[in-house]
Design a protein around this motif. Structure first.
Motif, PDB file in Angstrom:
ATOM      1  N   ASN A  90     -17.892  30.969 -15.324  1.00 13.86           N
ATOM      2  CA  ASN A  90     -18.626  31.175 -14.074  1.00 13.86           C
ATOM      3  C   ASN A  90     -20.115  31.227 -14.392  1.00 13.86           C
ATOM      4  OD1 ASN A  90     -16.430  31.464 -12.144  1.00 13.86           O
ATOM      5  ND2 ASN A  90     -15.939  33.367 -13.201  1.00 13.86           N
ATOM      6  N   ASN A  91     -20.705  30.055 -14.460  1.00 14.28           N
ATOM      7  CA  ASN A  91     -22.111  29.955 -14.844  1.00 14.28           C
ATOM      8  C   ASN A  91     -23.041  29.816 -13.656  1.00 14.28           C
ATOM      9  OD1 ASN A  91     -24.498  29.115 -16.679  1.00 14.28           O
ATOM     10  ND2 ASN A  91     -24.218  27.335 -15.337  1.00 14.28           N
ATOM     11  N   ILE A  92     -22.567  29.194 -12.608  1.00 20.73           N
ATOM     12  CA  ILE A  92     -23.469  28.918 -11.484  1.00 20.73           C
ATOM     13  C   ILE A  92     -23.976  30.227 -10.879  1.00 20.73           C
ATOM     14  CG2 ILE A  92     -21.851  28.875  -9.543  1.00 20.73           C
ATOM     15  CD1 ILE A  92     -23.248  26.123  -8.856  1.00 20.73           C
ATOM     16  N   GLY A  93     -25.212  30.230 -10.476  1.00 25.22           N
ATOM     17  CA  GLY A  93     -25.811  31.447  -9.937  1.00 25.22           C
ATOM     18  C   GLY A  93     -27.286  31.237  -9.692  1.00 25.22           C
ATOM     19  N   GLY A  94     -28.067  32.239 -10.012  1.00 22.57           N
ATOM     20  CA  GLY A  94     -29.506  32.127  -9.813  1.00 22.57           C
ATOM     21  C   GLY A  94     -29.966  32.892  -8.594  1.00 22.57           C
ATOM     22  N   GLY A  95     -31.198  32.643  -8.210  1.00 25.00           N
ATOM     23  CA  GLY A  95     -31.801  33.346  -7.092  1.00 25.00           C
ATOM     24  C   GLY A  95     -32.745  34.440  -7.537  1.00 25.00           C
ATOM     25  N   GLY A  96     -32.992  34.509  -8.839  1.00 24.62           N
ATOM     26  CA  GLY A  96     -33.854  35.564  -9.356  1.00 24.62           C
ATOM     27  C   GLY A  96     -35.301  35.460  -8.922  1.00 24.62           C
ATOM     28  N   ARG A  97     -35.708  34.277  -8.460  1.00 25.20           N
ATOM     29  CA  ARG A  97     -37.075  34.093  -7.958  1.00 25.20           C
ATOM     30  C   ARG A  97     -37.106  33.890  -6.443  1.00 25.20           C
ATOM     31  NH1 ARG A  97     -40.679  32.866 -12.319  1.00 25.20           N
ATOM     32  NH2 ARG A  97     -39.587  32.419 -14.276  1.00 25.20           N
ATOM     33  N   ILE A 109     -31.122  36.990   4.800  1.00 26.47           N
ATOM     34  CA  ILE A 109     -30.330  35.820   4.413  1.00 26.47           C
ATOM     35  C   ILE A 109     -30.419  35.583   2.914  1.00 26.47           C
ATOM     36  CG2 ILE A 109     -32.162  34.139   4.800  1.00 26.47           C
ATOM     37  CD1 ILE A 109     -28.385  33.676   5.499  1.00 26.47           C
ATOM     38  N   VAL A 110     -31.536  35.998   2.306  1.00 33.11           N
ATOM     39  CA  VAL A 110     -31.681  35.844   0.853  1.00 33.11           C
ATOM     40  C   VAL A 110     -30.614  36.656   0.137  1.00 33.11           C
ATOM     41  CG1 VAL A 110     -33.196  36.295  -1.126  1.00 33.11           C
ATOM     42  CG2 VAL A 110     -34.137  35.316   0.980  1.00 33.11           C
ATOM     43  N   TRP A 111     -30.370  37.877   0.622  1.00 38.06           N
ATOM     44  CA  TRP A 111     -29.327  38.718   0.015  1.00 38.06           C
ATOM     45  C   TRP A 111     -27.980  38.000   0.055  1.00 38.06           C
ATOM     46  CZ3 TRP A 111     -29.597  43.656  -2.142  1.00 38.06           C
ATOM     47  CH2 TRP A 111     -30.844  44.300  -2.041  1.00 38.06           C
ATOM     48  N   LYS A 112     -27.637  37.450   1.210  1.00 36.34           N
ATOM     49  CA  LYS A 112     -26.328  36.804   1.366  1.00 36.34           C
ATOM     50  C   LYS A 112     -26.203  35.569   0.484  1.00 36.34           C
ATOM     51  CE  LYS A 112     -23.057  34.996   4.755  1.00 36.34           C
ATOM     52  NZ  LYS A 112     -22.594  33.945   3.838  1.00 36.34           N
ATOM     53  N   GLU A 113     -27.221  34.718   0.492  1.00 35.47           N
ATOM     54  CA  GLU A 113     -27.136  33.470  -0.261  1.00 35.47           C
ATOM     55  C   GLU A 113     -27.091  33.723  -1.768  1.00 35.47           C
ATOM     56  OE1 GLU A 113     -30.257  30.905   1.102  1.00 35.47           O
ATOM     57  OE2 GLU A 113     -29.112  30.286   2.871  1.00 35.47           O
ATOM     58  N   VAL A 114     -27.889  34.673  -2.243  1.00 34.08           N
ATOM     59  CA  VAL A 114     -27.873  34.985  -3.675  1.00 34.08           C
ATOM     60  C   VAL A 114     -26.528  35.606  -4.057  1.00 34.08           C
ATOM     61  CG1 VAL A 114     -28.922  36.390  -5.498  1.00 34.08           C
ATOM     62  CG2 VAL A 114     -30.374  35.188  -3.865  1.00 34.08           C
ATOM     63  N   VAL A 160     -28.171  43.031  -7.845  1.00 39.81           N
ATOM     64  CA  VAL A 160     -26.934  43.478  -7.193  1.00 39.81           C
ATOM     65  C   VAL A 160     -25.824  42.454  -7.392  1.00 39.81           C
ATOM     66  CG1 VAL A 160     -25.871  43.863  -4.930  1.00 39.81           C
ATOM     67  CG2 VAL A 160     -28.028  44.996  -5.507  1.00 39.81           C
ATOM     68  N   SER A 161     -26.140  41.182  -7.231  1.00 41.58           N
ATOM     69  CA  SER A 161     -25.117  40.142  -7.376  1.00 41.58           C
ATOM     70  C   SER A 161     -24.624  40.048  -8.812  1.00 41.58           C
ATOM     71  CB  SER A 161     -25.664  38.789  -6.904  1.00 41.58           C
ATOM     72  OG  SER A 161     -26.673  38.306  -7.773  1.00 41.58           O
ATOM     73  N   LYS A 162     -25.517  40.230  -9.783  1.00 42.47           N
ATOM     74  CA  LYS A 162     -25.123  40.167 -11.189  1.00 42.47           C
ATOM     75  C   LYS A 162     -24.323  41.407 -11.600  1.00 42.47           C
ATOM     76  CE  LYS A 162     -26.636  36.137 -12.308  1.00 42.47           C
ATOM     77  NZ  LYS A 162     -25.616  35.086 -12.550  1.00 42.47           N
ATOM     78  N   ALA A 163     -24.710  42.562 -11.087  1.00 45.00           N
ATOM     79  CA  ALA A 163     -23.935  43.776 -11.354  1.00 45.00           C
ATOM     80  C   ALA A 163     -22.529  43.651 -10.766  1.00 45.00           C
ATOM     81  CB  ALA A 163     -24.649  44.997 -10.784  1.00 45.00           C
ATOM     82  N   ALA A 164     -22.423  43.024  -9.596  1.00 46.21           N
ATOM     83  CA  ALA A 164     -21.112  42.822  -8.972  1.00 46.21           C
ATOM     84  C   ALA A 164     -20.238  41.903  -9.820  1.00 46.21           C
ATOM     85  CB  ALA A 164     -21.281  42.246  -7.573  1.00 46.21           C
ATOM     86  N   GLN A 165     -20.826  40.857 -10.394  1.00 48.64           N
ATOM     87  CA  GLN A 165     -20.068  39.975 -11.275  1.00 48.64           C
ATOM     88  C   GLN A 165     -19.522  40.748 -12.484  1.00 48.64           C
ATOM     89  OE1 GLN A 165     -23.047  36.933 -12.130  1.00 48.64           O
ATOM     90  NE2 GLN A 165     -21.864  35.442 -10.960  1.00 48.64           N
TER      91      GLN A 165
END
Length: 260
Positions: A90-97, A109-114, A160-165
């Protein structure tokens, strides 16, 4: 060292650029069949040509995880040719910027998409192919997270998204149903990795002196990491030799996270 990976079937999400590309190539060179995808068709074509040149069995697709139809495309393509995969990266991700530095100034919407690009994608692809792993009594699931999913720093929606992963991998790892079937779940948390066209070049070129100070202050060895260094760790974790590593979150950062 023989990593005993020959013949394994692998899904590397977002495997046409950066860390994902390095992982796909490393596993392919170990004798794995590779399925990967990206939303950028030109990168998909280039990756397909590269894997073909290396005589690596592959499936390369144009797909965007923010498009719900992309999940069924990947599932159909893999099941029609391989019936499933032994290893999920599971490599796809991003949104850090993405968004703005200030929470108040950033649209929700940024929260949801990231979150969807990181956690939701990892959850869906893991769930998709776990039944195949259970049937074969072997599997590896490795999620590329971030040191910012382990520590504070960076933009909150990304953290938050990375901690959830990471939490997802740890929870699945302690499930006896999966552990007893020789399926492991781990996270690899990279620090700063030099990847073209991800913002680092602009930061360096806009103020070279400031960028040099940043590198010296943040990275103990005086340089950022590279995708191949992350891929080396992921390749080992993908192998039968890493059978006792389960539920781990391993930093691949050269010590950078100690400065957070």
């Amino acid at each position: 060292m023989d990593l005993q990976l020959k013949g394994k079937k692998v899904l590397v999400s977002g495997g046409t650029h950066g860390i994902g590309k390095a992982i796909a190539l490393a596993l392919g060179k170990e004798g794995c069949s590779i399925c990967t995808f990206s939303r950028t068709e030109s990168r998909v074509s280039e990756m397909k040509a590269l894997l073909d040149d290396l005589e690596i069995d592959n499936i390369c697709l144009a797909a965007d995880v923010l498009d719900e139809d992309s999940y069924s495309l990947v599932e159909r393509s893999i099941n029609s040719q391989w019936s499933g995969v032994d290893i999920i990266i599971n490599n796809i991700g991003g949104g850090g910027r993405w968004g703005k530095p200030d929470l108040i100034e950033t649209d929700e919407i940024v929260w949801k998409e990231v979150y969807d690009k990181n956690f939701t994608a990892a959850m869906k692809y893991t769930k998709m192919f776990l039944p195949y792993m259970l049937e074969n009594k072997w599997g590896r699931v490795i999620t590329i997270t971030s040191i910012y999913g382990k520590q504070a720093g960076g933009r909150p929606w990304f953290n938050v998204s990375k901690a959830a992963q990471t939490t997802l991998m740890k929870n699945l790892a302690i499930n006896p149903r999966y552990a007893s079937a020789n399926i492991t779940f781990n996270s690899v948390a990279p620090g700063g990795i030099w990847i073209p066209n991800t913002g680092w070049e602009h930061q360096r070129d806009s103020d070279p002196a400031a960028f040099e100070r940043f590198i010296k202050s943040k990275f103990p060895r005086g340089s950022m990491g590279n995708p191949e260094e992350v891929a080396n760790l992921v390749t080992f974790l993908s192998s039968p030799l890493a059978s006792l590593v389960n539920g781990a979150s391993i930093a691949a950062d050269g010590g950078e996270s100690f400065y957070l």
